[in-house]
Design a protein around this motif. Structure first.
Motif, PDB file in Angstrom:
ATOM      1  N   LEU A  23       1.246  -1.442   0.639  1.00 63.27           N
ATOM      2  CA  LEU A  23       0.294  -0.357  -0.221  1.00 63.27           C
ATOM      3  C   LEU A  23       1.017   1.463   0.171  1.00 63.27           C
ATOM      4  CD1 LEU A  23      -2.721  -1.219   2.927  1.00 63.27           C
ATOM      5  CD2 LEU A  23      -3.189  -0.862   0.110  1.00 63.27           C
ATOM      6  N   SER A  24       0.494   2.183  -0.838  1.00 59.84           N
ATOM      7  CA  SER A  24       1.269   3.370  -0.999  1.00 59.84           C
ATOM      8  C   SER A  24       0.933   4.515   0.279  1.00 59.84           C
ATOM      9  CB  SER A  24       1.051   4.015  -2.436  1.00 59.84           C
ATOM     10  OG  SER A  24      -0.691   4.558  -2.221  1.00 59.84           O
ATOM     11  N   SER A  25       0.306   4.714   0.364  1.00 59.84           N
ATOM     12  CA  SER A  25       0.403   5.113   2.255  1.00 59.84           C
ATOM     13  C   SER A  25       0.901   4.560   3.749  1.00 59.84           C
ATOM     14  CB  SER A  25      -1.408   4.857   2.934  1.00 59.84           C
ATOM     15  OG  SER A  25      -1.703   4.019   2.679  1.00 59.84           O
ATOM     16  N   TYR A  26       1.652   3.469   2.848  1.00 59.65           N
ATOM     17  CA  TYR A  26       2.668   3.057   4.486  1.00 59.65           C
ATOM     18  C   TYR A  26       3.939   3.422   3.945  1.00 59.65           C
ATOM     19  CZ  TYR A  26      -1.101   0.013   6.193  1.00 59.65           C
ATOM     20  OH  TYR A  26      -2.127   0.497   7.462  1.00 59.65           O
ATOM     21  N   THR A  27       4.614   4.605   4.750  1.00 66.83           N
ATOM     22  CA  THR A  27       5.994   5.223   3.988  1.00 66.83           C
ATOM     23  C   THR A  27       6.877   5.731   5.391  1.00 66.83           C
ATOM     24  OG1 THR A  27       5.012   7.542   3.869  1.00 66.83           O
ATOM     25  CG2 THR A  27       5.245   5.973   1.651  1.00 66.83           C
ATOM     26  N   ALA A  28       6.394   5.221   7.005  1.00 68.36           N
ATOM     27  CA  ALA A  28       6.693   5.812   7.735  1.00 68.36           C
ATOM     28  C   ALA A  28       7.713   4.803   8.528  1.00 68.36           C
ATOM     29  CB  ALA A  28       5.873   5.967   8.912  1.00 68.36           C
ATOM     30  N   LYS A  29       8.591   5.944   9.447  1.00 71.62           N
ATOM     31  CA  LYS A  29       9.966   4.954   8.978  1.00 71.62           C
ATOM     32  C   LYS A  29      10.414   5.153  11.092  1.00 71.62           C
ATOM     33  CE  LYS A  29      11.615   4.909   4.958  1.00 71.62           C
ATOM     34  NZ  LYS A  29      11.184   4.135   4.133  1.00 71.62           N
ATOM     35  N   HIS A  30       9.540   6.125  11.307  1.00 66.80           N
ATOM     36  CA  HIS A  30       9.821   6.305  12.761  1.00 66.80           C
ATOM     37  C   HIS A  30       8.718   5.010  13.221  1.00 66.80           C
ATOM     38  CE1 HIS A  30       9.833   8.289  17.076  1.00 66.80           C
ATOM     39  NE2 HIS A  30      11.079   7.958  16.677  1.00 66.80           N
ATOM     40  N   TRP A  31       8.985   4.273  14.175  1.00 64.33           N
ATOM     41  CA  TRP A  31       8.137   3.568  15.141  1.00 64.33           C
ATOM     42  C   TRP A  31       7.108   4.432  15.763  1.00 64.33           C
ATOM     43  CZ3 TRP A  31       6.270   4.378  20.459  1.00 64.33           C
ATOM     44  CH2 TRP A  31       6.556   5.187  21.060  1.00 64.33           C
ATOM     45  N   HIS A  32       7.188   5.678  16.513  1.00 63.82           N
ATOM     46  CA  HIS A  32       5.721   6.633  17.111  1.00 63.82           C
ATOM     47  C   HIS A  32       4.775   6.975  15.567  1.00 63.82           C
ATOM     48  CE1 HIS A  32       3.623   9.765  18.146  1.00 63.82           C
ATOM     49  NE2 HIS A  32       3.650   9.136  19.678  1.00 63.82           N
ATOM     50  N   ALA A  33       4.986   6.911  14.187  1.00 58.14           N
ATOM     51  CA  ALA A  33       4.837   7.141  13.152  1.00 58.14           C
ATOM     52  C   ALA A  33       4.211   5.319  13.109  1.00 58.14           C
ATOM     53  CB  ALA A  33       4.931   7.916  12.003  1.00 58.14           C
ATOM     54  N   GLN A  34       4.769   4.931  12.325  1.00 61.11           N
ATOM     55  CA  GLN A  34       4.117   3.459  12.764  1.00 61.11           C
ATOM     56  C   GLN A  34       2.925   3.726  13.956  1.00 61.11           C
ATOM     57  OE1 GLN A  34       7.596   1.228  12.334  1.00 61.11           O
ATOM     58  NE2 GLN A  34       7.861   1.661  10.286  1.00 61.11           N
ATOM     59  N   LEU A  35       3.159   3.608  14.464  1.00 58.87           N
ATOM     60  CA  LEU A  35       2.484   3.308  15.598  1.00 58.87           C
ATOM     61  C   LEU A  35       1.002   3.744  15.573  1.00 58.87           C
ATOM     62  CD1 LEU A  35       1.855   1.361  18.107  1.00 58.87           C
ATOM     63  CD2 LEU A  35       2.807   2.730  19.494  1.00 58.87           C
ATOM     64  N   SER A  36       1.804   4.866  15.158  1.00 60.34           N
ATOM     65  CA  SER A  36       0.115   6.326  15.002  1.00 60.34           C
ATOM     66  C   SER A  36      -0.668   5.316  14.293  1.00 60.34           C
ATOM     67  CB  SER A  36       0.278   7.633  14.849  1.00 60.34           C
ATOM     68  OG  SER A  36       1.297   7.281  16.188  1.00 60.34           O
ATOM     69  N   GLN A  37      -0.207   4.884  12.783  1.00 61.08           N
ATOM     70  CA  GLN A  37      -1.234   4.894  11.627  1.00 61.08           C
ATOM     71  C   GLN A  37      -1.493   3.750  12.004  1.00 61.08           C
ATOM     72  OE1 GLN A  37       1.388   4.802   7.987  1.00 61.08           O
ATOM     73  NE2 GLN A  37      -1.062   4.053   6.593  1.00 61.08           N
ATOM     74  N   LEU A  38      -0.765   2.866  12.552  1.00 61.01           N
ATOM     75  CA  LEU A  38      -1.299   1.569  12.838  1.00 61.01           C
ATOM     76  C   LEU A  38      -2.616   1.035  13.536  1.00 61.01           C
ATOM     77  CD1 LEU A  38       2.020  -0.979  13.562  1.00 61.01           C
ATOM     78  CD2 LEU A  38      -0.380  -1.562  11.804  1.00 61.01           C
ATOM     79  N   THR A  39      -2.761   1.829  14.283  1.00 59.76           N
ATOM     80  CA  THR A  39      -4.098   2.095  15.563  1.00 59.76           C
ATOM     81  C   THR A  39      -5.455   3.167  14.709  1.00 59.76           C
ATOM     82  OG1 THR A  39      -2.389   3.987  16.963  1.00 59.76           O
ATOM     83  CG2 THR A  39      -2.875   2.237  17.838  1.00 59.76           C
ATOM     84  N   ALA A  40      -5.009   3.534  13.917  1.00 58.71           N
ATOM     85  CA  ALA A  40      -5.889   4.353  13.211  1.00 58.71           C
ATOM     86  C   ALA A  40      -6.245   3.847  12.308  1.00 58.71           C
ATOM     87  CB  ALA A  40      -5.046   6.013  12.644  1.00 58.71           C
ATOM     88  N   THR A  41      -5.989   2.865  12.202  1.00 58.50           N
ATOM     89  CA  THR A  41      -6.990   1.744  10.662  1.00 58.50           C
ATOM     90  C   THR A  41      -7.027   0.553  11.055  1.00 58.50           C
ATOM     91  OG1 THR A  41      -4.649   0.411  10.686  1.00 58.50           O
ATOM     92  CG2 THR A  41      -4.915   2.755   9.218  1.00 58.50           C
ATOM     93  N   HIS A  42      -8.142  -0.176  10.033  1.00 57.94           N
ATOM     94  CA  HIS A  42      -8.733  -1.534  10.422  1.00 57.94           C
ATOM     95  C   HIS A  42      -7.405  -2.157  10.188  1.00 57.94           C
ATOM     96  CE1 HIS A  42      -8.595  -1.247   6.248  1.00 57.94           C
ATOM     97  NE2 HIS A  42      -9.270  -2.163   5.923  1.00 57.94           N
ATOM     98  N   ARG A  43      -6.761  -2.429   9.383  1.00 59.75           N
ATOM     99  CA  ARG A  43      -5.556  -3.616   9.397  1.00 59.75           C
ATOM    100  C   ARG A  43      -4.531  -3.218  10.671  1.00 59.75           C
ATOM    101  NH1 ARG A  43      -4.804  -4.958   4.310  1.00 59.75           N
ATOM    102  NH2 ARG A  43      -2.512  -5.195   4.801  1.00 59.75           N
ATOM    103  N   GLY A  44      -4.812  -1.660  11.441  1.00 62.15           N
ATOM    104  CA  GLY A  44      -3.857  -1.797  12.259  1.00 62.15           C
ATOM    105  C   GLY A  44      -3.526  -2.532  13.771  1.00 62.15           C
ATOM    106  N   TYR A  45      -4.532  -3.515  14.374  1.00 60.09           N
ATOM    107  CA  TYR A  45      -4.663  -3.797  15.213  1.00 60.09           C
ATOM    108  C   TYR A  45      -4.563  -5.348  15.448  1.00 60.09           C
ATOM    109  CZ  TYR A  45      -6.185   0.503  17.818  1.00 60.09           C
ATOM    110  OH  TYR A  45      -6.210   1.817  18.590  1.00 60.09           O
ATOM    111  N   PRO A  46      -4.753  -5.484  14.157  1.00 58.16           N
ATOM    112  CA  PRO A  46      -4.420  -7.228  13.775  1.00 58.16           C
ATOM    113  C   PRO A  46      -3.146  -7.595  13.948  1.00 58.16           C
ATOM    114  CG  PRO A  46      -6.517  -7.007  12.709  1.00 58.16           C
ATOM    115  CD  PRO A  46      -6.546  -5.517  13.586  1.00 58.16           C
TER     116      PRO A  46
END
Length: 190
Positions: free
Chosen positions: A29-52
């Motif tokens: 997915l082109s929207s997954y470009t974050a490098k830092h752990w915090h940005a990655q975690l923020s994106q994961l907890t904001a999407t339906h794909r993230g928690y699983p």
């Protein structure tokens, strides 16, 4: 009426081109470009794909801990947690390939280009010779689909399995096997 057609410098390349026009391959997915752990975690907890994805990666923390991490990008978390977040992020970023649809597996394939069996080598799909017609429903798609789903279906693998699992299953071994030594092929699905 002409059906979808794949083109390539080899039979395998034309087959892959055709398949990719019919079904989505494994992709990021082109929207997954974050490098830092915090940005990655923020994106994961904001999407339906993230928690699983976080759960599948093995990140098990309390809600309070998660809130603490999300509230402070400079929060000092252990390396093992950063690795789990990164793994979850990468897993969420990848969309698996769709299975090969039945209309492809049951389709009629018309191959144009140089076809060789034994001493007989000729260009098929022109005014002098009809395309090589293969009935996809007579073959076994298991190996091709397994490689497709694993994102390992190279042009060479596709060509080899198409010959062994579909052409031979439909019309036999040929005089000395089947070869496709040309530099340009078209494969039409009917």
């Amino acid at each position: 009426m002409a059906g979808p057609t794949g083109h390539g410098g080899s039979l395998g390349a034309a087959l892959n081109d055709l398949l990719r026009s019919q079904v989505a391959p494994r992709h990021r997915l082109s929207s997954y470009t974050a490098k830092h752990w915090h940005a990655q975690l923020s994106q994961l907890t904001a999407t339906h794909r993230g928690y699983p994805a976080l759960e599948d990666a093995g990140l098990h923390v309390t809600t309070k801990t998660l809130i603490n991490w999300l509230s402070d990008p400079e929060y000092n978390i252990r390396r093992s947690y950063r690795d789990l977040i990164h793994t979850a992020y990468e897993n969420a970023a990848i969309v698996p390939a769709e299975p090969i649809p039945d209309h492809v597996k049951r389709g009629q394939f018309e191959i144009s280009g140089i076809v060789k069996t034994g001493d007989d080598e000729r260009e098929r799909g022109n005014r002098r010779a009809a395309p090589l017609r293969i009935d996809g429903s007579r073959g076994n798609w298991d190996e091709i689909e397994a490689l497709w789903l694993a994102d390992e279906l190279t042009d060479d693998e596709f060509e080899d399995h198409f010959i062994d699992d579909l052409i031979v299953a439909d019309i036999g071994e040929g005089t000395d096997g089947w070869e496709f030594p040309g530099a340009a092929y078209a494969v039409e699905l009917r």
